[in-house]
Design a protein around this motif. Structure first.
Motif, PDB file in Angstrom:
ATOM      1  N   VAL A  52       0.855  -1.185   0.000  1.00  0.00           N
ATOM      2  CA  VAL A  52       0.000   0.000   0.000  1.00  0.00           C
ATOM      3  C   VAL A  52       0.890   1.233   0.000  1.00  0.00           C
ATOM      4  N   LYS A  53       0.514   2.246  -0.757  1.00  0.00           N
ATOM      5  CA  LYS A  53       1.260   3.492  -0.816  1.00  0.00           C
ATOM      6  C   LYS A  53       0.543   4.561  -0.008  1.00  0.00           C
ATOM      7  N   THR A  54       1.269   5.599   0.355  1.00  0.00           N
ATOM      8  CA  THR A  54       0.652   6.654   1.166  1.00  0.00           C
ATOM      9  C   THR A  54      -0.517   7.312   0.437  1.00  0.00           C
ATOM     10  N   GLU A  55      -0.441   7.393  -0.895  1.00  0.00           N
ATOM     11  CA  GLU A  55      -1.552   7.986  -1.634  1.00  0.00           C
ATOM     12  C   GLU A  55      -2.806   7.118  -1.609  1.00  0.00           C
ATOM     13  N   ASP A  56      -2.653   5.838  -1.197  1.00  0.00           N
ATOM     14  CA  ASP A  56      -3.808   4.944  -1.090  1.00  0.00           C
ATOM     15  C   ASP A  56      -4.531   5.081   0.247  1.00  0.00           C
ATOM     16  N   ILE A  57      -3.909   5.789   1.184  1.00  0.00           N
ATOM     17  CA  ILE A  57      -4.506   5.965   2.507  1.00  0.00           C
ATOM     18  C   ILE A  57      -5.572   7.060   2.436  1.00  0.00           C
ATOM     19  N   ASP A  58      -6.740   6.764   2.982  1.00  0.00           N
ATOM     20  CA  ASP A  58      -7.830   7.748   3.018  1.00  0.00           C
ATOM     21  C   ASP A  58      -7.798   8.590   4.287  1.00  0.00           C
ATOM     22  N   VAL A  59      -7.443   7.956   5.408  1.00  0.00           N
ATOM     23  CA  VAL A  59      -7.460   8.649   6.697  1.00  0.00           C
ATOM     24  C   VAL A  59      -6.195   8.304   7.477  1.00  0.00           C
ATOM     25  N   PHE A  60      -5.543   9.312   8.014  1.00  0.00           N
ATOM     26  CA  PHE A  60      -4.441   9.114   8.949  1.00  0.00           C
ATOM     27  C   PHE A  60      -4.981   9.370  10.357  1.00  0.00           C
ATOM     28  N   ALA A  61      -4.691   8.436  11.259  1.00  0.00           N
ATOM     29  CA  ALA A  61      -5.292   8.482  12.598  1.00  0.00           C
ATOM     30  C   ALA A  61      -4.211   8.457  13.670  1.00  0.00           C
ATOM     31  N   PRO A  62      -3.771   9.614  14.133  1.00  0.00           N
ATOM     32  CA  PRO A  62      -2.810   9.636  15.229  1.00  0.00           C
ATOM     33  C   PRO A  62      -3.508   9.549  16.579  1.00  0.00           C
ATOM     34  N   GLY A  71       6.350  12.341  22.841  1.00  0.00           N
ATOM     35  CA  GLY A  71       5.852  11.257  21.993  1.00  0.00           C
ATOM     36  C   GLY A  71       4.623  11.658  21.201  1.00  0.00           C
ATOM     37  N   LEU A  72       3.692  12.337  21.848  1.00  0.00           N
ATOM     38  CA  LEU A  72       2.471  12.765  21.164  1.00  0.00           C
ATOM     39  C   LEU A  72       2.788  13.687  19.991  1.00  0.00           C
ATOM     40  N   ARG A  73       3.698  14.609  20.206  1.00  0.00           N
ATOM     41  CA  ARG A  73       4.037  15.553  19.139  1.00  0.00           C
ATOM     42  C   ARG A  73       4.642  14.834  17.932  1.00  0.00           C
ATOM     43  N   ILE A  74       5.424  13.795  18.189  1.00  0.00           N
ATOM     44  CA  ILE A  74       6.058  13.048  17.094  1.00  0.00           C
ATOM     45  C   ILE A  74       5.004  12.362  16.229  1.00  0.00           C
ATOM     46  N   GLY A  75       4.077  11.652  16.865  1.00  0.00           N
ATOM     47  CA  GLY A  75       3.053  10.929  16.112  1.00  0.00           C
ATOM     48  C   GLY A  75       2.104  11.852  15.375  1.00  0.00           C
ATOM     49  N   ILE A  76       1.679  12.918  16.041  1.00  0.00           N
ATOM     50  CA  ILE A  76       0.745  13.858  15.419  1.00  0.00           C
ATOM     51  C   ILE A  76       1.421  14.600  14.264  1.00  0.00           C
ATOM     52  N   ALA A  77       2.683  14.990  14.459  1.00  0.00           N
ATOM     53  CA  ALA A  77       3.404  15.692  13.396  1.00  0.00           C
ATOM     54  C   ALA A  77       3.539  14.805  12.165  1.00  0.00           C
ATOM     55  N   ALA A  78       3.802  13.506  12.358  1.00  0.00           N
ATOM     56  CA  ALA A  78       3.922  12.592  11.223  1.00  0.00           C
ATOM     57  C   ALA A  78       2.602  12.497  10.467  1.00  0.00           C
ATOM     58  N   ALA A  79       1.502  12.344  11.199  1.00  0.00           N
ATOM     59  CA  ALA A  79       0.191  12.239  10.551  1.00  0.00           C
ATOM     60  C   ALA A  79      -0.170  13.522   9.812  1.00  0.00           C
ATOM     61  N   LYS A  80       0.090  14.673  10.419  1.00  0.00           N
ATOM     62  CA  LYS A  80      -0.221  15.955   9.776  1.00  0.00           C
ATOM     63  C   LYS A  80       0.598  16.143   8.503  1.00  0.00           C
ATOM     64  N   ALA A  81       1.850  15.714   8.538  1.00  0.00           N
ATOM     65  CA  ALA A  81       2.697  15.849   7.351  1.00  0.00           C
ATOM     66  C   ALA A  81       2.155  15.011   6.200  1.00  0.00           C
ATOM     67  N   ARG A  86      -0.481  14.729   1.009  1.00  0.00           N
ATOM     68  CA  ARG A  86      -1.374  13.942   0.155  1.00  0.00           C
ATOM     69  C   ARG A  86      -2.810  14.452   0.145  1.00  0.00           C
ATOM     70  N   ASN A  87      -3.065  15.545   0.877  1.00  0.00           N
ATOM     71  CA  ASN A  87      -4.410  16.121   0.968  1.00  0.00           C
ATOM     72  C   ASN A  87      -5.427  15.069   1.434  1.00  0.00           C
ATOM     73  N   LYS A  88      -5.122  14.466   2.583  1.00  0.00           N
ATOM     74  CA  LYS A  88      -5.956  13.396   3.127  1.00  0.00           C
ATOM     75  C   LYS A  88      -6.654  13.842   4.405  1.00  0.00           C
ATOM     76  N   LYS A  89      -7.556  13.009   4.886  1.00  0.00           N
ATOM     77  CA  LYS A  89      -8.308  13.281   6.110  1.00  0.00           C
ATOM     78  C   LYS A  89      -7.498  12.843   7.334  1.00  0.00           C
ATOM     79  N   ILE A  90      -7.862  13.436   8.484  1.00  0.00           N
ATOM     80  CA  ILE A  90      -7.225  13.064   9.742  1.00  0.00           C
ATOM     81  C   ILE A  90      -8.291  12.893  10.816  1.00  0.00           C
ATOM     82  N   ILE A  91      -8.073  11.916  11.700  1.00  0.00           N
ATOM     83  CA  ILE A  91      -8.956  11.685  12.849  1.00  0.00           C
ATOM     84  C   ILE A  91      -8.073  11.397  14.058  1.00  0.00           C
ATOM     85  N   GLY A  92      -8.167  12.220  15.088  1.00  0.00           N
ATOM     86  CA  GLY A  92      -7.408  11.996  16.311  1.00  0.00           C
ATOM     87  C   GLY A  92      -8.174  11.128  17.285  1.00  0.00           C
ATOM     88  N   ILE A  93      -7.467  10.199  17.915  1.00  0.00           N
ATOM     89  CA  ILE A  93      -8.098   9.233  18.834  1.00  0.00           C
ATOM     90  C   ILE A  93      -7.440   9.317  20.211  1.00  0.00           C
TER      91      ILE A  93
END
Length: 232
Positions: A52-62, A71-81, A86-93
Motif C-alpha cells: 500500500v502506498k501513502t496515496e492509497d490511505i484515506d485517513v491518517f489516525a494519530p 511522543g504525542l508531538r512526534i506521532g501527530i506531526a507525522a500524521a499531519k505531514a 497527500r491532501n488526506k483526512k485526519i482523525i485523532g483518537i
C-alpha cells in the motif's frame, strides 16, 4: 477505506493499517529507543509489506493523548505531514479510548492509567464498551478511593509504576491486563477511527493538537520559579 493509525503516546511505538475493515498489518515495538527513531521506518515497513502506498490511505489516525508530551508531538506531526502532502483526512483518537477498546465487552470497570508522574495518572473509566468518566489527570489515591474496591481491570503504563499500590488498596478486586493488552495498540486506534469516519467525524489537520490534560514538567518548573521570584 484505508486507515493508517499511529500511536506514540506511551512506551510503545506502534502503527497499523486497516484496509476496508480488515487489519492488513500492525507493528509494535517497545525497546526504549526514541519514537522519532522508530515510527517513520515502521510506517514505511508496514506500508511496503502490505503493498500500500501513502496515496492509497484515506485517513491518517494519530493518537492524540493524553500521554508522553514529546511522543504525542512526534506521532501527530507525522500524521499531519502525510495529510498535508497527500491532501488526506485526519482523525485523532484518545489514547485512553484506544487502551479501553481492548476490553470493550468487559462488564467490569475498565480503568486505563497512564503515568503522569508525582503520583498522578491520566485516566478515564469505561464499562460495557461505554465511557462513564471522561479523560482527566487525577491522583492515584483519589482514583482508588473513587473505585472503592469495585472489580476493576487496570491497563496502561501506569500499572508498571503503581501495581503494588493498587493491589494493596484493591486486593483481589484488581485485575491487570496481560502483556499484549497492557499498552495501546495502533489497531485499536485504527478501529476507533474507522467508526468515526463512518459518521463523517473528521478533524482538521491544520488545527489538531495533542491532549495534554496538564502542563508539561518544564512549564511547571518555570511557573514555580516565577512564583518564587514574584513572592520574593
Amino acid at each position: 477505506m484505508n486507515i493508517l493509525a499511529i500511536d506514540t503516546s506511551s512506551l510503545n511505538a506502534t502503527c497499523a493499517l486497516l484496509c476496508n475493515g480488515s487489519l492488513a498489518g500492525e507493528f509494535t515495538i517497545c525497546n526504549k529507543k526514541t519514537h522519532s527513531q522508530m515510527i517513520m521506518p515502521m510506517i514505511n515497513d508496514v506500508l511496503e509489506k502490505a503493498a500500500v502506498k501513502t496515496e492509497d490511505i484515506d485517513v491518517f489516525a494519530p493518537c492524540i493523548g493524553p500521554g508522553s508530551f514529546t511522543g504525542l508531538r512526534i506521532g501527530i506531526a507525522a500524521a499531519k505531514a502525510f495529510c498535508q502532502a497527500r491532501n488526506k483526512k485526519i482523525i485523532g483518537i484518545s489514547s485512553l479510548d484506544a487502551i479501553a477498546q481492548n476490553f470493550f465487552t468487559s462488564d467490569k470497570i475498565v480503568c486505563p492509567i497512564m503515568d503522569a508522574r508525582r503520583g498522578d495518572v491520566y485516566n478515564a473509566l469505561y464499562k460495557n464498551g461505554e465511557k462513564i468518566v471522561s479523560e482527566r489527570a487525577v491522583s492515584l489515591d483519589d482514583l482508588l478511593c473513587e473505585l472503592n474496591g469495585t472489580k476493576t481491570v487496570f491497563a496502561g503504563d501506569g500499572i508498571f509504576a503503581y501495581k503494588e499500590k493498587i493491589v494493596d488498596k484493591m486486593g483481589d478486586n484488581a485485575y491487570f491486563a496481560p502483556p499484549m493488552h497492557t499498552l495501546s495498540r495502533a489497531s485499536s486506534v485504527a478501529y476507533l477511527a474507522s467508526k468515526r469516519a463512518e459518521k463523517g467525524e473528521f478533524d482538521d489537520y491544520h488545527t489538531i493538537l495533542p491532549v495534554y490534560l496538564r502542563t508539561c514538567q518544564a512549564e511547571r518548573e518555570y511557573n514555580e520559579r516565577m512564583n518564587k521570584f514574584t513572592n520574593n
